[in-house]
Design an enzyme around this catalytic site. Structure first.
Site, PDB file in Angstrom:
ATOM      1  N   GLU A 296       0.863  -1.174   0.000  1.00  0.00           N
ATOM      2  CA  GLU A 296       0.000   0.000   0.000  1.00  0.00           C
ATOM      3  C   GLU A 296       0.901   1.225   0.000  1.00  0.00           C
ATOM      4  OE1 GLU A 296      -0.199  -2.116   2.822  1.00  0.00           O
ATOM      5  OE2 GLU A 296      -1.862  -3.371   2.143  1.00  0.00           O
TER       6      GLU A 296
ATOM      7  N   ARG B  67      -5.373  18.447  14.843  1.00  0.00           N
ATOM      8  CA  ARG B  67      -5.235  17.419  13.809  1.00  0.00           C
ATOM      9  C   ARG B  67      -6.207  16.289  14.127  1.00  0.00           C
ATOM     10  NH1 ARG B  67      -2.849  19.280   9.287  1.00  0.00           N
ATOM     11  NH2 ARG B  67      -0.852  20.283   9.710  1.00  0.00           N
TER      12      ARG B  67
ATOM     13  N   ALA C  41       3.400  24.904   7.374  1.00  0.00           N
ATOM     14  CA  ALA C  41       3.650  23.979   6.264  1.00  0.00           C
ATOM     15  C   ALA C  41       2.388  23.860   5.428  1.00  0.00           C
ATOM     16  CB  ALA C  41       4.056  22.610   6.800  1.00  0.00           C
TER      17      ALA C  41
ATOM     18  N   GLU D 106       1.907  29.821   2.559  1.00  0.00           N
ATOM     19  CA  GLU D 106       1.437  29.177   3.792  1.00  0.00           C
ATOM     20  C   GLU D 106       1.830  29.940   5.052  1.00  0.00           C
ATOM     21  OE1 GLU D 106      -0.560  26.617   4.475  1.00  0.00           O
ATOM     22  OE2 GLU D 106      -0.889  26.011   2.398  1.00  0.00           O
TER      23      GLU D 106
ATOM     24  N   PRO E 146       8.785   6.987   4.280  1.00  0.00           N
ATOM     25  CA  PRO E 146       8.981   6.196   3.065  1.00  0.00           C
ATOM     26  C   PRO E 146       8.530   4.740   3.153  1.00  0.00           C
ATOM     27  CG  PRO E 146      11.072   6.556   4.169  1.00  0.00           C
ATOM     28  CD  PRO E 146      10.050   7.391   4.887  1.00  0.00           C
TER      29      PRO E 146
ATOM     30  N   GLU F  52     -11.621  27.142   6.309  1.00  0.00           N
ATOM     31  CA  GLU F  52     -12.742  26.601   7.079  1.00  0.00           C
ATOM     32  C   GLU F  52     -12.365  25.363   7.886  1.00  0.00           C
ATOM     33  OE1 GLU F  52     -16.290  25.711   4.926  1.00  0.00           O
ATOM     34  OE2 GLU F  52     -16.547  27.778   4.274  1.00  0.00           O
TER      35      GLU F  52
END
Length: 187
Positions: free
Chosen positions: A40, A66, A78, A94, A116, A142
């Site tokens: 994946e 988050r 970022a 940003e 990675p 938003e």
């Protein structure tokens, strides 16, 4: 980014998803060493980050909610590199949008893979100096919940050592910027 490119052999494409910020693939592959299996991978256009340093020697960070970790973490400004931008354009936009500061002196710090083992995302890191506080506060998107935080390099290191949640891209970029910070010049 330059690295030895030995693409795997695609045996079978199993699944793809394309979202707003990233894609996701599941494939059966044969690696260059002959090993076969299902992998994946999160496909990401890359991100740009800056370590902003005020003339007074303070670092400008954001404390951002988050959803994936269900909490607020400390980060440097970022953002995702948009298709029409290069990483330097992205981070200059940003920093203003997230913090209300504009950098006047920019230095490339380097670039690195974020994770990675499951993603191709590259972070392009910059040092932003000679910051100017913009006259109007930033307008958050938003879907953003962001607070600007000023810290000295010593305060940031203490926060990390004391267990404050700081993301890996910010810690890595700070370490790249650290040789350019004059710890004796700041309080």
């Amino acid at each position: 980014m330059t690295f030895g490119h030995e693409p795997p052999e695609l045996i079978r494409h199993r699944f793809s998803y394309s979202g707003r910020k990233f894609g996701f693939d599941v494939n059966t592959l044969r690696l260059p060493n002959g090993a076969e299996g299902d992998w994946e991978c999160i496909r990401h256009p890359g991100g740009a980050l800056c370590v902003p340093l005020t003339p007074e020697g303070e670092l400008v960070l954001v404390r951002q909610y988050r959803f994936a970790v269900q909490g607020r973490i400390l980060e440097f400004p970022a953002g995702t590199v948009e298709h029409s931008e290069n990483p330097e354009q992205t981070i200059k936009r940003e920093i203003e949008e997230e913090t209300g500061y504009r950098g006047h002196t920019w230095q490339k710090l380097g670039q690195f893979f974020l994770a990675p083992g499951y993603s191709d995302e590259i972070i392009y890191a910059f040092l932003a100096k000679d910051l100017e506080k913009l006259p109007t506060p930033p307008q958050q998107d938003e879907d953003e919940d962001i607070e600007t935080v000023l810290m000295t390099p010593r305060e940031l290191e203490a926060a990390i050592l004391n267990g404050e949640q700081v993301d890996a891209k910010s810690i890595s970029s700070y370490m790249l910027a650290r040789p350019f910070l004059n710890f004796n010049a700041y309080r």
